[in-house]
Motif scaffolding. Sequence first.
Motif, short mmCIF file in Angstrom:
data_model
loop_
_atom_site.label_atom_id
_atom_site.label_comp_id
_atom_site.label_asym_id
_atom_site.label_seq_id
_atom_site.Cartn_x
_atom_site.Cartn_y
_atom_site.Cartn_z
N ALA A 178 -26.67 49.06 -26.78
CA ALA A 178 -25.24 49.14 -26.87
C ALA A 178 -24.42 48.82 -27.84
N ASP A 179 -24.89 47.99 -28.43
CA ASP A 179 -24.12 47.21 -29.75
C ASP A 179 -24.36 48.22 -30.76
N LEU A 180 -25.76 48.81 -30.70
CA LEU A 180 -26.02 49.82 -31.71
C LEU A 180 -25.07 51.13 -31.70
N VAL A 181 -24.84 51.50 -30.44
CA VAL A 181 -23.80 52.67 -30.29
C VAL A 181 -22.34 52.35 -30.87
N ARG A 182 -22.00 51.09 -30.58
CA ARG A 182 -20.53 50.65 -31.09
C ARG A 182 -20.62 50.78 -32.68
N ALA A 183 -21.97 50.36 -33.37
CA ALA A 183 -21.94 50.31 -34.77
C ALA A 183 -21.92 51.59 -35.19
N VAL A 184 -22.41 52.61 -34.61
CA VAL A 184 -22.26 53.89 -35.08
C VAL A 184 -20.80 54.33 -35.05
N GLY A 185 -20.14 54.27 -33.75
CA GLY A 185 -18.50 54.27 -34.04
C GLY A 185 -17.94 53.85 -35.14
N ALA A 186 -18.19 52.54 -35.48
CA ALA A 186 -17.67 51.88 -36.43
C ALA A 186 -17.60 52.70 -37.72
N ALA A 187 -19.10 53.05 -38.06
CA ALA A 187 -19.61 53.62 -39.25
C ALA A 187 -18.81 55.02 -39.34
N PHE A 188 -18.83 55.59 -38.37
CA PHE A 188 -18.30 57.14 -38.40
C PHE A 188 -16.84 57.28 -38.06
N SER A 189 -16.23 56.22 -37.77
CA SER A 189 -14.77 56.25 -37.43
C SER A 189 -14.54 57.10 -36.40
#
Length: 272
Positions: free
Chosen positions: A207-218
């Motif tokens: 779940a934290d990985l998903v949020r990290a994707v959101g941050a990286a891709f804006s």
Amino acid sequence: MRIGLITPEPGHPLLAATTALLAPAHSVEALDPLARDNPARASVLADVYLLKSRTPQALDLARDLERRGAPVVNTAAATALCQDRTSMAALAQRAGLPFARTRTVGPLAAWAGGAAVPSPVVVKSRHSRRGDLVARVEDAAGLRELARAWPWEPVVVQEFTPNSGWDHKLWAIGDRVFAALRRSELAPGGRGPTRPLPLAELPPGWADLVRAVGAAFSLDVYGVDVIDAGGGTPLIVDVNAFPGIRGQTGAPEALAALALHRAAGRNRDPSL
């Protein structure tokens, strides 16, 4: 608040349910990107726009609204980036995300003419869209057969990673994460049903990985396709801007809350 939906399909289940939640107290207006008399061209802007379309016309409309100071979820730039799998893979690599190794080879027929396939690979359209090419290729003969059907399609190639044959479909709306399992289109028999998956059953850290994707891709509303590469090791194979997120309990509520939060943020900004 005034919320605009940039979409030719306002009846999409997620948008329709979100509209039903917002409409009693707020104004929700659907904007068809192809309409010539689009009200979004008027001088009065909505407080926020939800971009649920990836067509060139929708992206142009979103860019125009952004230039005029309106918040758009997701931004036109973030949405466009997720349509180019070459750019997607490069950004994921720079961000240190566990993304499938991806190389761009250009038109399929030109590459297939001299390519060797020593082990299974996954061939995908470079430009992500509805009905695009996603296929597992076992050998050079299979590659030539695929090239006959898609000769001029620009493609990327990913190494095939052995897995269970089930894709983890992970979605996020703001900080809220949703999950399901779907039989992969690359599995024998092709794509199968989607099964609900409680977040508690995800491997630790996913779940934290998903949020990290959101941050990286804006991205604020997005999907991440992940396979288990063994022992709970995640491998990201695709990222999508504003997917359907169908049948996920709480998704319309999360989208309505996100829209109001972004709209309130615009109204608090004295520069807008």
